[in-house]
Design an enzyme around this catalytic site. Structure first.
Site, PDB file in Angstrom:
ATOM      1  CG  ASP A   1       5.625  -9.402  -7.820  1.00  0.00           C
ATOM      2  OD1 ASP A   1       5.728 -10.655  -7.756  1.00  0.00           O
ATOM      3  OD2 ASP A   1       6.594  -8.658  -8.070  1.00  0.00           O
ATOM      4  CG  HIS A   2       4.625  -9.493 -12.430  1.00  0.00           C
ATOM      5  ND1 HIS A   2       4.754  -8.366 -11.626  1.00  0.00           N
ATOM      6  CD2 HIS A   2       5.771  -9.563 -13.167  1.00  0.00           C
ATOM      7  CE1 HIS A   2       5.918  -7.793 -11.868  1.00  0.00           C
ATOM      8  NE2 HIS A   2       6.552  -8.506 -12.798  1.00  0.00           N
TER       9      HIS A   2
ATOM     10  CB  CYS B   1       7.905 -10.658  -5.213  1.00  0.00           C
ATOM     11  SG  CYS B   1       9.475 -10.428  -4.363  1.00  0.00           S
ATOM     12  N   GLY B   2       9.274 -12.325  -7.157  1.00  0.00           N
ATOM     13  CA  GLY B   2      10.256 -13.112  -7.901  1.00  0.00           C
ATOM     14  C   GLY B   2      11.325 -13.688  -6.988  1.00  0.00           C
ATOM     15  CB  THR B   3      14.008 -12.220  -5.162  1.00  0.00           C
ATOM     16  OG1 THR B   3      13.422 -10.950  -4.826  1.00  0.00           O
ATOM     17  CG2 THR B   3      14.685 -12.130  -6.513  1.00  0.00           C
ATOM     18  N   GLY B   4      11.277 -12.772  -3.406  1.00  0.00           N
ATOM     19  CA  GLY B   4      10.830 -12.611  -2.019  1.00  0.00           C
ATOM     20  C   GLY B   4      11.406 -11.346  -1.398  1.00  0.00           C
TER      21      GLY B   4
ATOM     22  N   GLY C   1      11.898  -7.966  -2.633  1.00  0.00           N
ATOM     23  CA  GLY C   1      11.221  -6.667  -2.730  1.00  0.00           C
ATOM     24  C   GLY C   1       9.954  -6.615  -1.897  1.00  0.00           C
TER      25      GLY C   1
ATOM     26  CG  HIS D   1      15.634 -17.959  18.193  1.00  0.00           C
ATOM     27  ND1 HIS D   1      17.009 -18.039  18.165  1.00  0.00           N
ATOM     28  CD2 HIS D   1      15.211 -19.045  18.880  1.00  0.00           C
ATOM     29  CE1 HIS D   1      17.403 -19.136  18.808  1.00  0.00           C
ATOM     30  NE2 HIS D   1      16.330 -19.767  19.234  1.00  0.00           N
TER      31      HIS D   1
ATOM     32  NE  ARG E   1      18.810 -17.247  24.495  1.00  0.00           N
ATOM     33  CZ  ARG E   1      18.264 -18.460  24.592  1.00  0.00           C
ATOM     34  NH1 ARG E   1      17.388 -18.725  25.547  1.00  0.00           N
ATOM     35  NH2 ARG E   1      18.584 -19.411  23.740  1.00  0.00           N
ATOM     36  CG  HIS E   2      14.569 -16.129  21.862  1.00  0.00           C
ATOM     37  ND1 HIS E   2      15.737 -15.741  21.246  1.00  0.00           N
ATOM     38  CD2 HIS E   2      14.753 -17.420  22.239  1.00  0.00           C
ATOM     39  CE1 HIS E   2      16.586 -16.757  21.228  1.00  0.00           C
ATOM     40  NE2 HIS E   2      16.018 -17.779  21.838  1.00  0.00           N
TER      41      HIS E   2
HETATM   42  C1  RB5 Z   1       9.444  -8.321 -10.732  1.00  0.00           C
HETATM   43  O1  RB5 Z   1      10.072  -8.433 -11.959  1.00  0.00           O
HETATM   44  C2  RB5 Z   1      10.455  -8.556  -9.620  1.00  0.00           C
HETATM   45  O2  RB5 Z   1      11.329  -7.483  -9.540  1.00  0.00           O
HETATM   46  C3  RB5 Z   1       9.747  -8.775  -8.295  1.00  0.00           C
HETATM   47  O3  RB5 Z   1       8.890  -9.863  -8.397  1.00  0.00           O
HETATM   48  C4  RB5 Z   1      10.628  -9.074  -7.112  1.00  0.00           C
HETATM   49  O4  RB5 Z   1      11.521 -10.117  -7.379  1.00  0.00           O
HETATM   50  C5  RB5 Z   1      11.284  -7.916  -6.495  1.00  0.00           C
HETATM   51  O5  RB5 Z   1      12.038  -8.016  -5.505  1.00  0.00           O
END
Ligand code: RB5
Length: 150
Positions: free
Chosen positions: A7-8, A64-67, A69, A97, A132-133
């Protein structure tokens, strides 16, 4: 073939991602987005995840911003095991694993060099195929199919 999508909020790691894919000689399909214009990460997570689940792509890298979402969204697609990752140890173990078939990274969390190291590790580590894995990964798929794994 590797699916990539963002995403952006994740687009700032796209160039580093493509650099690693080129370095490793891996072909990729880019499912967007292509700009910093605000968009909805589930759309792009789902596009890449469906390409992996269908077999069109072998693995997927999503940003994404955090990975978080985009990774959660990808994990809603049947057959996807997406690791939301911030370190090389987890990247390696998710392949060894868990046979993770997608990885989600955050461009507001990681610098481009750590992103590249994580991707090199993840893309070059194979599943262990240890009994096991294999059993545990199968149990994950069983949960997804609504089966009881107790
Ligand atoms: C977008 O602002 C942000 O929410 C998205 O990139 C992501 O971090 C969501 O988890």
């Amino acid at each position: 073939m590797i699916a990539i999508a963002c995403d952006h909020g994740g687009i700032d790691l796209k160039e580093a991602t493509i650099e690693v894919l080129n370095e490793l000689g891996l072909e990729y399909m880019d499912f967007g987005t292509d700009s910093h214009a605000s968009c909805d990460y589930p759309v792009f997570g789902a596009r890449a995840a469906k390409a992996v689940a269908s077999g069109e792509c072998e693995k997927g890298i999503i940003l994404c911003g955090t990975g978080v979402g985009i990774g959660i969204a990808a994990n809603k697609v049947k057959g996807i095991r997406c690791v939301i990752c911030t370190d090389t140890f987890s990247a390696r173990m998710s392949r060894l694993h868990n046979n993770a078939n997608m990885i989600a990274l955050g461009s507001r969390v990681l610098g481009s060099e750590l992103c590249k190291e994580i991707l090199r590790t993840w893309l070059t580590t194979d599943f262990s195929y240890d009994e096991r894995h294999m059993r545990r990964v199968q149990m994950i798929m069983d949960i997804e199919a609504g089966k009881d794994v107790e």
